[in-house]
Design an enzyme around this catalytic site. Structure first.
Site, PDB file in Angstrom:
ATOM      1  N   THR A  63       0.836  -1.201   0.000  1.00 29.74           N
ATOM      2  CA  THR A  63       0.000   0.000   0.000  1.00 29.74           C
ATOM      3  C   THR A  63       0.871   1.251   0.000  1.00 29.74           C
ATOM      4  O   THR A  63       1.973   1.254   0.548  1.00 29.74           O
ATOM      5  CB  THR A  63      -0.932   0.043   1.238  1.00 29.74           C
ATOM      6  OG1 THR A  63      -0.166  -0.189   2.411  1.00 29.74           O
ATOM      7  CG2 THR A  63      -2.042  -0.967   1.137  1.00 29.74           C
ATOM      8  N   GLU A 127      -4.399   4.359   3.121  1.00 34.97           N
ATOM      9  CA  GLU A 127      -3.446   3.480   2.436  1.00 34.97           C
ATOM     10  C   GLU A 127      -4.073   2.994   1.143  1.00 34.97           C
ATOM     11  O   GLU A 127      -5.144   2.391   1.164  1.00 34.97           O
ATOM     12  CB  GLU A 127      -3.127   2.272   3.308  1.00 34.97           C
ATOM     13  CG  GLU A 127      -2.679   2.652   4.701  1.00 34.97           C
ATOM     14  CD  GLU A 127      -2.518   1.427   5.588  1.00 34.97           C
ATOM     15  OE1 GLU A 127      -3.065   0.358   5.275  1.00 34.97           O
ATOM     16  OE2 GLU A 127      -1.820   1.557   6.593  1.00 34.97           O
TER      17      GLU A 127
HETATM   18  C1  LIG Z   1      -8.382  -3.119   0.572  1.00 33.25           C
HETATM   19  C2  LIG Z   1      -7.852  -3.089   1.980  1.00 33.25           C
HETATM   20  C3  LIG Z   1      -8.679  -3.502   3.024  1.00 33.25           C
HETATM   21  C4  LIG Z   1      -8.216  -3.478   4.334  1.00 33.25           C
HETATM   22  N1  LIG Z   1      -9.057  -3.872   5.346  1.00 33.25           N
HETATM   23  C5  LIG Z   1      -8.605  -3.860   6.616  1.00 33.25           C
HETATM   24  C6  LIG Z   1      -9.464  -4.250   7.695  1.00 33.25           C
HETATM   25  O1  LIG Z   1     -10.656  -4.535   7.539  1.00 33.25           O
HETATM   26  N2  LIG Z   1      -8.930  -4.292   8.950  1.00 33.25           N
HETATM   27  C7  LIG Z   1      -7.626  -3.954   9.213  1.00 33.25           C
HETATM   28  O2  LIG Z   1      -7.208  -4.025  10.358  1.00 33.25           O
HETATM   29  N3  LIG Z   1      -6.808  -3.538   8.213  1.00 33.25           N
HETATM   30  C8  LIG Z   1      -7.260  -3.486   6.938  1.00 33.25           C
HETATM   31  N4  LIG Z   1      -6.460  -3.066   5.914  1.00 33.25           N
HETATM   32  C9  LIG Z   1      -5.206  -2.392   6.254  1.00 33.25           C
HETATM   33  C10 LIG Z   1      -4.050  -3.310   6.301  1.00 33.25           C
HETATM   34  O3  LIG Z   1      -3.997  -3.869   7.577  1.00 33.25           O
HETATM   35  C11 LIG Z   1      -2.824  -2.413   6.050  1.00 33.25           C
HETATM   36  O4  LIG Z   1      -2.881  -1.935   4.739  1.00 33.25           O
HETATM   37  C12 LIG Z   1      -1.582  -3.169   6.298  1.00 33.25           C
HETATM   38  O5  LIG Z   1      -1.423  -3.337   7.676  1.00 33.25           O
HETATM   39  C13 LIG Z   1      -0.350  -2.471   5.739  1.00 33.25           C
HETATM   40  O6  LIG Z   1      -0.057  -1.328   6.449  1.00 33.25           O
HETATM   41  P1  LIG Z   1       1.448  -0.868   6.545  1.00 33.25           P
HETATM   42  O7  LIG Z   1       1.992  -0.826   5.129  1.00 33.25           O
HETATM   43  O8  LIG Z   1       1.394   0.484   7.196  1.00 33.25           O
HETATM   44  O9  LIG Z   1       2.183  -1.868   7.368  1.00 33.25           O
HETATM   45  C14 LIG Z   1      -6.894  -3.059   4.602  1.00 33.25           C
HETATM   46  C15 LIG Z   1      -6.069  -2.640   3.549  1.00 33.25           C
HETATM   47  C16 LIG Z   1      -6.534  -2.655   2.251  1.00 33.25           C
HETATM   48  C17 LIG Z   1      -5.633  -2.210   1.148  1.00 33.25           C
END
Ligand SMILES: Cc1cc2nc3c(=O)[nH]c(=O)nc-3n(C[C@H](O)[C@H](O)[C@H](O)COP(=O)(O)O)c2cc1C
Length: 200
Positions: A63, A127
């Site tokens: 992301t 993100e």
């Molecule tokens: C399409 C999409 C859906 C997501 N849904 C959730 C969710 O329902 N719950 C959650 O805790 N994180 C969700 N995330 C977030 C991810 O946890 C997050 O992008 C991931 O931890 C990467 O973050 P970082 O690059 O800062 O480590 C989602 C991310 C995306 C792209």
């Protein structure tokens, strides 16, 4: 409905709902009306920042994070959750880049706006996962996005696999939902830099 910005002001944020089998089985394959309705489209733009890096390492879903000042356009009018739309990464005006012409086109995207309840983040983040295979990271590059619709609330999970599974469904739902004429036309929106080329 409390906007993401209003929730950010609360001393204690409400806990995110837990994902359930019932929720997973009931997920629609297309979301939103046939034409984007206010507050959409929402325009976002800013330089790409590094997150915690779990997206690519743990979830197979890299992301691109937007800086805090770029999030206000959406956090002040929309609630936390998962959204869909289009995004474009713009190469630096000078110097070289590993990106090619196809990488800098406008691509479908999914976006998480919230606190990643599974990872218990302390601060609000936007993100964006662009549905395109990039050859390298593009931290520091400018990114533009048009948010066109809401998919679902952000949820807490009992397993990483369940979160990965829901993200895969989000991607399919986004593609299906964008595959309608009144959404597809936003690919050509003047918010994007449609004349952009690689400067090498
Ligand atoms: C399409 C999409 C859906 C997501 N849904 C959730 C969710 O329902 N719950 C959650 O805790 N994180 C969700 N995330 C977030 C991810 O946890 C997050 O992008 C991931 O931890 C990467 O973050 P970082 O690059 O800062 O480590 C989602 C991310 C995306 C792209």
């Amino acid at each position: 409905m409390a906007t993401a910005a209003e929730v950010a002001q609360l001393e204690k944020r409400p806990a995110a709902p837990r994902q359930t089998t019932q929720f997973r089985l009931a997920r629609p394959q297309v979301v939103g009306p046939d034409c984007p309705e206010p507050p959409f489209p929402i325009l976002l733009a800013g330089p790409v920042q590094a997150g915690f890096g779990r997206g690519s390492k743990e979830l197979g879903c890299p992301t691109a994070n937007l800086p805090d000042e770029s999030i206000t356009a959406i956090s002040s009018v929309a609630k936390t959750g998962i959204y869909y739309g289009y995004a474009q990464v713009l190469p630096p005006k000078t110097g070289t880049t590993e990106l090619c012409e196809d990488d800098i086109r406008v691509h479908p995207m999914v976006m998480s706006l919230g606190y990643n309840p599974y990872y218990k983040n302390k601060t609000l983040a936007a993100e964006i996962h662009i549905l395109h295979e990039f050859p390298s990271d593009f931290y520091g590059y400018d990114m533009k996005a048009l948010v066109l619709g809401y998919i679902r609330p952000e949820l807490d999970y009992t397993s990483r696999e369940a979160l990965i599974e829901d993200i895969e469904v989000d991607k399919r739902v986004a593609l299906n939902s964008l595959d309608r004429p009144r959404y597809t036309k936003y690919r050509e929106d003047p918010h994007f830099d449609l004349s952009c080329t690689i400067a090498n």
